[in-house]
Scaffold this motif. Sequence first.
Motif, short mmCIF file in Angstrom:
data_model
loop_
_atom_site.label_atom_id
_atom_site.label_comp_id
_atom_site.label_asym_id
_atom_site.label_seq_id
_atom_site.Cartn_x
_atom_site.Cartn_y
_atom_site.Cartn_z
N ALA A 173 -2.36 13.84 2.37
CA ALA A 173 -1.48 13.88 1.21
C ALA A 173 -1.39 12.49 0.61
O ALA A 173 -1.55 11.49 1.31
CB ALA A 173 -0.09 14.37 1.61
N ALA A 174 -1.12 12.43 -0.68
CA ALA A 174 -1.09 11.16 -1.39
C ALA A 174 0.21 10.97 -2.16
O ALA A 174 0.71 11.90 -2.80
CB ALA A 174 -2.29 11.06 -2.34
N GLU A 175 0.71 9.76 -2.10
CA GLU A 175 1.78 9.32 -2.99
C GLU A 175 1.17 8.24 -3.86
O GLU A 175 0.55 7.30 -3.35
CB GLU A 175 2.96 8.75 -2.20
CG GLU A 175 4.12 8.32 -3.09
CD GLU A 175 5.23 7.65 -2.32
OE1 GLU A 175 4.99 7.18 -1.19
OE2 GLU A 175 6.35 7.58 -2.86
N LEU A 176 1.30 8.37 -5.16
CA LEU A 176 0.60 7.48 -6.08
C LEU A 176 1.58 6.55 -6.80
O LEU A 176 2.74 6.89 -7.02
CB LEU A 176 -0.19 8.30 -7.10
CG LEU A 176 -1.17 9.33 -6.55
CD1 LEU A 176 -1.90 10.02 -7.69
CD2 LEU A 176 -2.13 8.70 -5.57
N GLY A 177 1.04 5.40 -7.20
CA GLY A 177 1.80 4.50 -8.03
C GLY A 177 2.11 3.18 -7.36
O GLY A 177 1.96 3.04 -6.14
N PRO A 178 2.54 2.18 -8.15
CA PRO A 178 2.89 0.88 -7.57
C PRO A 178 4.09 1.01 -6.66
O PRO A 178 4.96 1.86 -6.88
CB PRO A 178 3.19 0.03 -8.81
CG PRO A 178 3.55 0.99 -9.87
CD PRO A 178 2.71 2.22 -9.61
N GLY A 179 4.13 0.19 -5.65
CA GLY A 179 5.25 0.25 -4.72
C GLY A 179 5.05 1.18 -3.56
O GLY A 179 5.87 1.22 -2.65
N THR A 180 3.95 1.93 -3.58
CA THR A 180 3.71 2.83 -2.45
C THR A 180 3.29 2.01 -1.24
O THR A 180 2.57 1.02 -1.34
CB THR A 180 2.62 3.85 -2.78
OG1 THR A 180 1.47 3.17 -3.29
CG2 THR A 180 3.10 4.83 -3.83
N SER A 181 3.76 2.44 -0.09
CA SER A 181 3.53 1.68 1.14
C SER A 181 3.60 2.61 2.33
O SER A 181 4.16 3.71 2.24
CB SER A 181 4.58 0.58 1.27
OG SER A 181 4.47 -0.09 2.51
N CYS A 182 3.04 2.16 3.44
CA CYS A 182 3.14 2.90 4.68
C CYS A 182 4.06 2.19 5.69
O CYS A 182 4.12 2.58 6.85
CB CYS A 182 1.76 3.08 5.31
SG CYS A 182 0.65 4.09 4.30
N LEU A 183 4.76 1.17 5.22
CA LEU A 183 5.59 0.41 6.14
C LEU A 183 6.69 1.26 6.78
O LEU A 183 7.10 1.03 7.90
CB LEU A 183 6.23 -0.77 5.41
CG LEU A 183 5.27 -1.89 5.01
CD1 LEU A 183 6.00 -2.96 4.21
CD2 LEU A 183 4.60 -2.50 6.23
#
Length: 130
Positions: free
Chosen positions: A97-107
């Motif tokens: 699955a994908a989350e798109l856009g600036p600010g996306t992170s896996c932290l």
Amino acid sequence: DVQLQASGGGLAQAGGSLRLSCAASGFIFDDYAIGWFRQAPGKEREGVACISGTDGSANYGDSVKGRFAISSDNRKNTVYLQMNSLAAEDTAVYSCAAELGPGTSCLYFSGYPFDAYDYWGQGTQVTVSS
């Protein structure tokens, strides 16, 4: 249209390895967080691993740390999940699955809401025989 195509599932023996691929299309492979998730029959969905093209972060679910590795190939717009030391408990349908856009992170992958991911691919079955 954004599309995610998961592949690479199959049957493996306990202790063996498989590599899953998540081929992405329809967006610039730059600002994103792509995660792998799995769901076994009768169990809740579980976050397995995540990688972010936005900030380069990667993260793993506790049950796969040290055994699975996530990576990305920006030339191929593909995210990989290398699964080693497979166990019967890893048997599940795996989806990306994908989350798109600036600010996306896996932290903050652990506990991150599933509905934050904008796009989901179809699943690929992984079966580990003991």
